[in-house]
Design an enzyme around this catalytic site. Structure first.
Site, PDB file in Angstrom:
ATOM      1  N   ASP A  92      43.298  35.631  49.170  1.00  0.00           N
ATOM      2  CA  ASP A  92      44.695  35.954  49.453  1.00  0.00           C
ATOM      3  C   ASP A  92      44.711  37.028  50.543  1.00  0.00           C
ATOM      4  O   ASP A  92      43.665  37.486  50.991  1.00  0.00           O
ATOM      5  CB  ASP A  92      45.435  36.380  48.185  1.00  0.00           C
ATOM      6  CG  ASP A  92      44.860  37.638  47.551  1.00  0.00           C
ATOM      7  OD1 ASP A  92      44.009  38.310  48.185  1.00  0.00           O
ATOM      8  OD2 ASP A  92      45.258  37.959  46.424  1.00  0.00           O
ATOM      9  N   ASP A 266      46.768  29.053  41.409  1.00  0.00           N
ATOM     10  CA  ASP A 266      45.869  30.094  40.912  1.00  0.00           C
ATOM     11  C   ASP A 266      46.651  30.921  39.904  1.00  0.00           C
ATOM     12  O   ASP A 266      47.883  31.001  39.988  1.00  0.00           O
ATOM     13  CB  ASP A 266      45.408  31.028  42.038  1.00  0.00           C
ATOM     14  CG  ASP A 266      46.486  32.040  42.398  1.00  0.00           C
ATOM     15  OD1 ASP A 266      47.434  31.671  43.102  1.00  0.00           O
ATOM     16  OD2 ASP A 266      46.416  33.199  41.925  1.00  0.00           O
ATOM     17  N   CYS A 304      38.091  20.562  21.238  1.00  0.00           N
ATOM     18  CA  CYS A 304      37.505  21.044  22.493  1.00  0.00           C
ATOM     19  C   CYS A 304      36.009  20.772  22.580  1.00  0.00           C
ATOM     20  O   CYS A 304      35.260  21.107  21.666  1.00  0.00           O
ATOM     21  CB  CYS A 304      37.777  22.544  22.629  1.00  0.00           C
ATOM     22  SG  CYS A 304      37.133  23.220  24.171  1.00  0.00           S
ATOM     23  N   CYS A 306      33.943  22.220  24.638  1.00  0.00           N
ATOM     24  CA  CYS A 306      33.240  23.285  25.360  1.00  0.00           C
ATOM     25  C   CYS A 306      32.118  23.892  24.511  1.00  0.00           C
ATOM     26  O   CYS A 306      32.094  23.776  23.286  1.00  0.00           O
ATOM     27  CB  CYS A 306      34.211  24.360  25.849  1.00  0.00           C
ATOM     28  SG  CYS A 306      34.502  25.736  24.739  1.00  0.00           S
ATOM     29  N   CYS A 309      33.122  26.247  21.618  1.00  0.00           N
ATOM     30  CA  CYS A 309      33.642  25.579  20.420  1.00  0.00           C
ATOM     31  C   CYS A 309      32.544  24.831  19.657  1.00  0.00           C
ATOM     32  O   CYS A 309      32.677  24.607  18.453  1.00  0.00           O
ATOM     33  CB  CYS A 309      34.783  24.636  20.794  1.00  0.00           C
ATOM     34  SG  CYS A 309      36.267  25.556  21.284  1.00  0.00           S
ATOM     35  N   HIS A 335      36.127  29.498  27.049  1.00  0.00           N
ATOM     36  CA  HIS A 335      36.903  28.417  26.418  1.00  0.00           C
ATOM     37  C   HIS A 335      38.233  28.206  27.146  1.00  0.00           C
ATOM     38  O   HIS A 335      38.588  27.076  27.483  1.00  0.00           O
ATOM     39  CB  HIS A 335      37.163  28.720  24.935  1.00  0.00           C
ATOM     40  CG  HIS A 335      38.275  27.877  24.384  1.00  0.00           C
ATOM     41  ND1 HIS A 335      38.101  26.582  23.971  1.00  0.00           N
ATOM     42  CD2 HIS A 335      39.610  28.139  24.276  1.00  0.00           C
ATOM     43  CE1 HIS A 335      39.275  26.070  23.610  1.00  0.00           C
ATOM     44  NE2 HIS A 335      40.208  26.996  23.781  1.00  0.00           N
TER      45      HIS A 335
HETATM   46 ZN   LIG Z   1      36.412  25.358  23.587  1.00  0.00          ZN
END
Ligand SMILES: [Zn+2]
Length: 369
Positions: A92, A266, A304, A306, A309, A335
């Site tokens: 920016d 963003d 999830c 990820c 998780c 996460h």
């Molecule tokens: Zn997760």
């Protein structure tokens, strides 16, 4: 043009595409940029970012020009080498942070803005030319012009003056020498006044940029107020350039904006939330500090995929946050960022399949409150 942009699919006004920078770095759109405020997405490194699915990252010029100084980043070879992030990067202009400083520490005039550093109180000056010069030293793939971003609500004359200065500064920024291969995006302002929004956008387009930011939204106005202002700006922007809605990252506003044809975003929301224990899930958000999670063996989000998780319970993550172990903030950030980037990838897939309308409806049912 120093960034190529191709649209692969449209669903209504929503569009899915990809961009390739002059250095050959590529990202798919719609895209969400995690915010690397001081040259780092807080608590994460570049390997973590790759695992969350991030493709393009934003860095804040304001912070980097003060600490460590753009010359130090340039001496190390620019932001990619400095941070270890090899993917696309955008900086920016520093303007948004400067205009967010306490009013007694900022003085704006037709030529630029003088401000006091939040780090040590030292005095600094940003002009449109200086913002380009600093961003050239930082060496990201995309630069943003210095604009004037008033808070909302602001009196009409303040919004009008911001539009005038933003247009004059955009022309000066475009004329300033920048780094080889760096793209430069202009910015439309105009508050929530639709006519001013359209005027600011078309004056920016007349100057001509590689892509277009829409600034000064999600700064205090409601989601219902944002929509018409955003639509007015977009109506004046060319279809073949990237449209970047700055500082927006909540799911309801994301689907609204993508439905109108925005490509890039963003926001600090997923990372800031993560550090404060607010968890993003398919069913909405909740706060992990709630006592009911004290001995909860389940993951942050049942659905999830990820790594956090797969490995960690709510009870453990709540414990880490409550005793202020840095790993707690890091894992919930991982996460949250993974969740939001998957959400954006799902938007993209829905556009490609022609099911974006249904995706938007189901998202608003959960997130529009
Ligand atoms: Zn997760």
């Amino acid at each position: 043009v120093t960034i190529s942009f191709a649209i692969e699919a449209k669903d209504g006004d929503a569009r899915a595409g990809h961009a390739v920078t002059a250095s050959g770095r590529r990202f798919a759109t719609p895209a969400f940029m995690p915010v690397g405020t001081r040259g780092v997405v807080r608590t994460l490194d570049s390997e973590d970012l790759l695992r969350t699915g991030a493709e393009i990252v934003l860095a804040n010029t304001y912070h980097l020009m003060l600490r460590p100084g753009a010359d130090a980043v340039a001496a190390v070879g620019g932001l990619h080498r400095f941070t270890g992030w090899e993917g696309p990067m955008l900086t920016d202009s520093g303007g948004f942070q400067v205009f967010s400083l306490p009013s007694g520490t900022v003085k704006v005039d037709d030529d630029g803005v003088t401000f006091r550093s939040a780090y040590d109180g030292s005095s600094h000056r940003l002009t449109p030319e200086r913002a380009v010069e600093v961003q050239a030293m930082l060496g990201a793939d995309v630069q943003m012009v210095l604009d004037v971003c008033p808070p909302l609500p602001s009196p009409p004359e303040v919004v009008r003056q911001a539009v005038e200065r933003t247009a004059a500064w955009a022309a000066r920024a475009k004329a300033a020498p920048r780094g080889e291969g760096q793209a430069l995006f202009g910015i439309a302002q105009g508050g929530i006044d639709e006519a001013l929004r359209a005027e600011s956008a078309s004056r920016t387009v007349e100057i001509g940029f590689d892509g277009y930011g829409i600034g000064g939204l999600s700064v205090g106005e409601s989601r219902e107020e944002m929509g018409p202002a955003l639509a007015a700006a977009i109506s004046a922007l060319p279809a073949d350039r990237i449209r970047y809605l700055m500082g927006v990252g909540d799911p309801a506003r994301l689907v609204d904006a993508v439905a109108m044809g925005v490509d890039l975003f963003d926001c600090v929301l997923p990372t800031r939330h993560g550090r404060h224990g607010t968890v993003l899930t398919d069913a909405g958000r909740y706060n992990l500090s709630n006592a009911r999670f004290r001995a909860d063996p389940g993951p942050l989000d049942d659905a999830c995929p990820c790594e956090v998780c797969q490995r960690s319970s709510r009870a453990y993550l709540r414990h880490l946050l409550s005793v202020q172990e840095p790993t707690g903030a890091r894992l919930v950030t991982l996460h949250n960022l993974g969740w939001l980037l998957r959400f954006v990838a799902d938007m993209r897939a829905a556009i490609c399949e022609g099911s974006f309308g249904a995706f938007r409806t189901s998202t608003l049912a959960i997130w529009s409150t």
